[in-house]
Design a protein around this motif. Structure first.
Motif, PDB file in Angstrom:
ATOM      1  N   ILE A 242       7.591   6.573   7.318  1.00  0.00           N
ATOM      2  CA  ILE A 242       7.859   6.134   5.775  1.00  0.00           C
ATOM      3  C   ILE A 242       8.095   4.769   5.720  1.00  0.00           C
ATOM      4  N   ILE A 243       7.763   3.878   5.092  1.00  0.00           N
ATOM      5  CA  ILE A 243       7.936   2.848   4.626  1.00  0.00           C
ATOM      6  C   ILE A 243       7.501   2.381   3.408  1.00  0.00           C
ATOM      7  N   ALA A 244       9.139   1.461   2.499  1.00  0.00           N
ATOM      8  CA  ALA A 244       9.502   1.438   1.326  1.00  0.00           C
ATOM      9  C   ALA A 244       9.816  -0.144   1.622  1.00  0.00           C
ATOM     10  N   SER A 245       8.369  -1.257   1.679  1.00  0.00           N
ATOM     11  CA  SER A 245       8.421  -2.486   1.363  1.00  0.00           C
ATOM     12  C   SER A 245       7.221  -2.712   0.489  1.00  0.00           C
ATOM     13  N   PRO A 246       7.137  -3.299  -1.241  1.00  0.00           N
ATOM     14  CA  PRO A 246       6.128  -2.764  -1.729  1.00  0.00           C
ATOM     15  C   PRO A 246       5.703  -4.302  -1.439  1.00  0.00           C
ATOM     16  N   ARG A 247       5.874  -4.910  -1.150  1.00  0.00           N
ATOM     17  CA  ARG A 247       4.292  -6.572  -0.436  1.00  0.00           C
ATOM     18  C   ARG A 247       3.511  -5.586   0.971  1.00  0.00           C
ATOM     19  N   LEU A 248       3.701  -4.806   1.252  1.00  0.00           N
ATOM     20  CA  LEU A 248       2.812  -4.585   2.739  1.00  0.00           C
ATOM     21  C   LEU A 248       1.767  -3.357   2.319  1.00  0.00           C
ATOM     22  N   HIS A 249       1.570  -3.117   0.798  1.00  0.00           N
ATOM     23  CA  HIS A 249       0.575  -1.651   0.791  1.00  0.00           C
ATOM     24  C   HIS A 249      -0.940  -2.593   0.541  1.00  0.00           C
ATOM     25  N   PHE A 250      -1.033  -1.526   1.784  1.00  0.00           N
ATOM     26  CA  PHE A 250      -3.094  -1.475   1.839  1.00  0.00           C
ATOM     27  C   PHE A 250      -3.940  -0.787   2.401  1.00  0.00           C
ATOM     28  N   ASN A 251      -5.429  -0.684   2.808  1.00  0.00           N
ATOM     29  CA  ASN A 251      -5.986   0.401   3.030  1.00  0.00           C
ATOM     30  C   ASN A 251      -5.769   0.942   4.468  1.00  0.00           C
ATOM     31  N   ARG A 252      -6.010  -0.448   5.167  1.00  0.00           N
ATOM     32  CA  ARG A 252      -6.136  -0.515   6.489  1.00  0.00           C
ATOM     33  C   ARG A 252      -4.959   0.067   7.148  1.00  0.00           C
ATOM     34  N   ASN A 253      -4.646   0.449   8.163  1.00  0.00           N
ATOM     35  CA  ASN A 253      -3.724   0.969   9.016  1.00  0.00           C
ATOM     36  C   ASN A 253      -4.082   1.738  10.088  1.00  0.00           C
ATOM     37  N   TYR A 254      -2.107   1.467  10.903  1.00  0.00           N
ATOM     38  CA  TYR A 254      -2.421   1.882  12.859  1.00  0.00           C
ATOM     39  C   TYR A 254      -2.712   3.044  13.191  1.00  0.00           C
ATOM     40  N   TRP A 255      -3.135   4.218  11.865  1.00  0.00           N
ATOM     41  CA  TRP A 255      -3.958   5.685  12.397  1.00  0.00           C
ATOM     42  C   TRP A 255      -5.224   5.080  11.705  1.00  0.00           C
ATOM     43  N   ALA A 256      -5.677   4.808  10.805  1.00  0.00           N
ATOM     44  CA  ALA A 256      -6.535   4.427   9.988  1.00  0.00           C
ATOM     45  C   ALA A 256      -7.571   4.011  11.506  1.00  0.00           C
ATOM     46  N   THR A 257      -6.724   3.138  12.177  1.00  0.00           N
ATOM     47  CA  THR A 257      -8.458   3.142  13.508  1.00  0.00           C
ATOM     48  C   THR A 257      -8.219   3.682  14.374  1.00  0.00           C
ATOM     49  N   GLY A 258      -7.790   5.279  14.577  1.00  0.00           N
ATOM     50  CA  GLY A 258      -7.623   6.140  15.232  1.00  0.00           C
ATOM     51  C   GLY A 258      -6.066   5.804  16.249  1.00  0.00           C
ATOM     52  N   LYS A 259      -5.086   5.080  15.655  1.00  0.00           N
ATOM     53  CA  LYS A 259      -4.349   4.407  16.678  1.00  0.00           C
ATOM     54  C   LYS A 259      -4.657   4.643  18.299  1.00  0.00           C
ATOM     55  N   PHE A 260      -5.552   3.358  18.108  1.00  0.00           N
ATOM     56  CA  PHE A 260      -6.280   3.167  19.778  1.00  0.00           C
ATOM     57  C   PHE A 260      -5.954   1.822  19.386  1.00  0.00           C
ATOM     58  N   PHE A 261      -5.402   0.878  18.777  1.00  0.00           N
ATOM     59  CA  PHE A 261      -4.978  -0.863  18.797  1.00  0.00           C
ATOM     60  C   PHE A 261      -3.799  -1.304  17.623  1.00  0.00           C
ATOM     61  N   PRO A 262      -3.769  -2.249  18.317  1.00  0.00           N
ATOM     62  CA  PRO A 262      -2.389  -2.690  17.870  1.00  0.00           C
ATOM     63  C   PRO A 262      -2.452  -2.809  16.225  1.00  0.00           C
ATOM     64  N   HIS A 263      -1.557  -2.672  15.721  1.00  0.00           N
ATOM     65  CA  HIS A 263      -2.799  -3.025  13.658  1.00  0.00           C
ATOM     66  C   HIS A 263      -1.375  -4.072  13.108  1.00  0.00           C
ATOM     67  N   THR A 264      -1.569  -5.202  12.109  1.00  0.00           N
ATOM     68  CA  THR A 264      -0.133  -6.196  12.146  1.00  0.00           C
ATOM     69  C   THR A 264      -0.450  -6.108  10.806  1.00  0.00           C
ATOM     70  N   SER A 265       0.524  -6.480  10.172  1.00  0.00           N
ATOM     71  CA  SER A 265      -0.047  -5.313   8.381  1.00  0.00           C
ATOM     72  C   SER A 265       1.190  -7.140   8.085  1.00  0.00           C
ATOM     73  N   TYR A 266      -0.014  -7.872   7.831  1.00  0.00           N
ATOM     74  CA  TYR A 266       0.991  -9.343   6.789  1.00  0.00           C
ATOM     75  C   TYR A 266       0.706  -9.679   5.310  1.00  0.00           C
ATOM     76  N   TYR A 267       2.113  -9.976   4.608  1.00  0.00           N
ATOM     77  CA  TYR A 267       1.318 -10.235   2.939  1.00  0.00           C
ATOM     78  C   TYR A 267       1.544 -12.138   3.885  1.00  0.00           C
ATOM     79  N   ILE A 268       1.052 -12.579   2.808  1.00  0.00           N
ATOM     80  CA  ILE A 268       1.260 -13.507   3.165  1.00  0.00           C
ATOM     81  C   ILE A 268       1.954 -14.285   1.881  1.00  0.00           C
ATOM     82  N   SER A 269       3.172 -15.478   1.885  1.00  0.00           N
ATOM     83  CA  SER A 269       3.555 -15.860   0.936  1.00  0.00           C
ATOM     84  C   SER A 269       4.064 -17.153   1.134  1.00  0.00           C
ATOM     85  N   CYS A 270       4.283 -17.891   0.231  1.00  0.00           N
ATOM     86  CA  CYS A 270       4.147 -18.966   0.290  1.00  0.00           C
ATOM     87  C   CYS A 270       5.776 -19.663  -0.360  1.00  0.00           C
ATOM     88  N   PRO A 271       7.076 -19.329   0.946  1.00  0.00           N
ATOM     89  CA  PRO A 271       8.400 -19.801   0.662  1.00  0.00           C
ATOM     90  C   PRO A 271       8.867 -21.032   0.042  1.00  0.00           C
TER      91      PRO A 271
END
Length: 450
Positions: free
Chosen positions: A259-288
């Motif tokens: 369970i993740i409560a982070s409004p920026r990291l809402h994607f269609n793909r994730n670690y489980w979508a690829t079958g838990k075979f590959f490491p997965h990174t979710s990155y919300y690009i922002s300009c500070p």
């Protein structure tokens, strides 16, 4: 005639200032740096003012069978180096044997470095000669309360220990960067450590829980980067509204228990979508804001980053009308060490409100669309590319077409349209049809609409 050459014996290097000498020494290992003390009186104390020390006892592992006392001598040498150092010490790395945990020497080193030297960055790794890596964490790290709570200590990395209690981390508001690699403990101990470290911006956990019946809880409003590789764990709960990047190396729990409560990291793909075979990174690009460093991006660009592995997968959100965000995307993909199994690019809505600092950047046509260089690079390849929230805009079409024609996508490009009116749906379908007609860098590339 006899020709005599006059040899200049002047030592110009020794005449340099301490600052320049320290700059020269910063390129060498700690062992080489300390050896300079025998060169002359001028060099005798220069090494004592270096800002970084790396004290590695692994190199003498093979000599212990011939010289049983060599580890004790090496440990005493580490103590002497720490005590003799008299400059501003910012960073120290120690690779030590398990015996230093048992005889109290490691505790003395930590006390000296943290509370006396006021170090900023401390890395400690336990190793056991002749043992396999998955057996190293049997050594218990038992330290006094608040061992890591000095205000000067901002970065801590611990590797290959067993933690029985969290009291060494009490009131650790000072820590901004925490890495626990190869650490085993009860899940309650991990949770107590994380509660005590309230100011964390970077957190990397490669941990094993003693029993698979607990929930790992990460509740931190300052967190920007999170890496998780957890075994023997029932579930994970993450509440971090400022989180820009979450990377999952391996998780033993199921998706419904993450369970993740982070409004920026809402994607269609994730670690489980690829079958838990590959490491997965979710990155919300922002300009500070101007003057701030992007902590997450600095980590992603670090060559030793644990997230960047061959055949990994990634989800990234980007505003293609923002030149800075496009450049960040290019940099991250370009430094990836090998082929990527899957990458999802989620296009931010063009109608989303932007900060003044971002809107002043202008659009990217001159920097990206008219650039003839491959995007992100000639070497980058992904087997599958997802384009999510596709609206058929000129920027999105330009990015997709370049990835198709230059061979960035090897097998399949899957386009997931944005939720639009029936009129816009026809425009999106027309854009996808045009993409299918383009010459392909890979002959067997499939382009489909999800």
């Amino acid at each position: 005639m006899v020709h005599v050459e006059v040899i200049n014996t002047d030592d110009y290097i020794s005449k340099l200032s301490n600052d320049l000498l320290l700059e020269i020494l910063s390129k060498s290992s700690t062992e080489e740096v300390i050896k300079t003390s025998i060169l002359s009186k001028r060099w005798r104390n220069v090494w004592k003012k270096t800002s970084c020390l790396c004290l590695d006892m692994r190199r003498i592992e093979k000599t212990t069978t011939l010289l049983p006392g060599v580890f004790h001598q090496a440990a005493n040498s580490v103590t002497k180096v720490i005590q003799d150092h008299c400059g501003h010490l910012e960073r120290c790395t120690i690779y030590h044997d398990s015996r230093q945990c048992e005889n109290g020497m490691l505790e003395f080193w930590i006390q000296s470095l943290v509370n006396v030297k006021h170090i900023k960055d401390l890395t400690l790794e336990n190793f056991s000669p002749g043992s396999k890596s998955n057996n190293r964490s049997n050594v218990t790290l038992d330290l006094p309360p608040r061992s890591f709570s000095h205000p000067s200590l901002t970065s801590l990395s611990l590797s290959q220990y067993n933690l029985k209690a969290p009291h060494a981390f009490l009131v650790c508001w000072n820590l901004k960067n925490l890495k626990l690699i190869g650490i085993s403990a009860e899940v309650e101990v991990f949770n107590a450590v994380l509660v005590a470290c309230t100011s964390l911006q970077v957190l990397a956990l490669e941990i094993t829980c003693h029993r698979k019946d607990g929930i790992l809880k990460i509740d931190n409003h300052n967190l920007k980067f999170l890496y998780l590789s957890c075994s023997r764990i029932k579930g994970v709960e993450v509440s971090s509204p400022s989180l820009d990047i979450i990377s999952i190396g391996s998780l033993s729990c199921e998706m419904e228990n993450f369970i993740i409560a982070s409004p920026r990291l809402h994607f269609n793909r994730n670690y489980w979508a690829t079958g838990k075979f590959f490491p997965h990174t979710s990155y919300y690009i922002s300009c500070p804001y101007q003057g701030e460093a992007s902590i997450g991006h600095e980590i992603m660009m670090n060559g030793s980053n644990v997230c960047m592995k061959m055949f990994a997968s990634m989800s990234v959100s980007v505003d293609l009308t923002n030149a800075k965000e496009v450049e960040i995307l290019r940099q991250v993909l370009a430094v990836w060490p090998g082929d990527m199994q899957e990458v999802e690019i989620l296009f931010k809505s063009n109608n989303a409100a932007r900060k003044e600092s971002e809107s002043s950047i202008g659009n990217t046509q001159n920097a990206f669309w008219e650039d003839t260089k491959p995007f992100p690079s000639a070497q980058f390849r992904a087997y599958t590319v997802w384009l999510s929230n596709f609206s058929g805009s000129n920027e999105e079409f330009a990015l997709a077409s370049r990835m198709i024609m230059q061979g960035t996508v090897a097998r399949c490009m899957i386009i997931k349209p944005s939720t639009v009116s029936p009129a816009n749906k026809l425009e999106i379908e027309a854009a996808i049809a045009r993409l299918k007609e383009l010459p392909k860098g890979h002959e067997n590339l499939r382009i489909v609409m999800f």
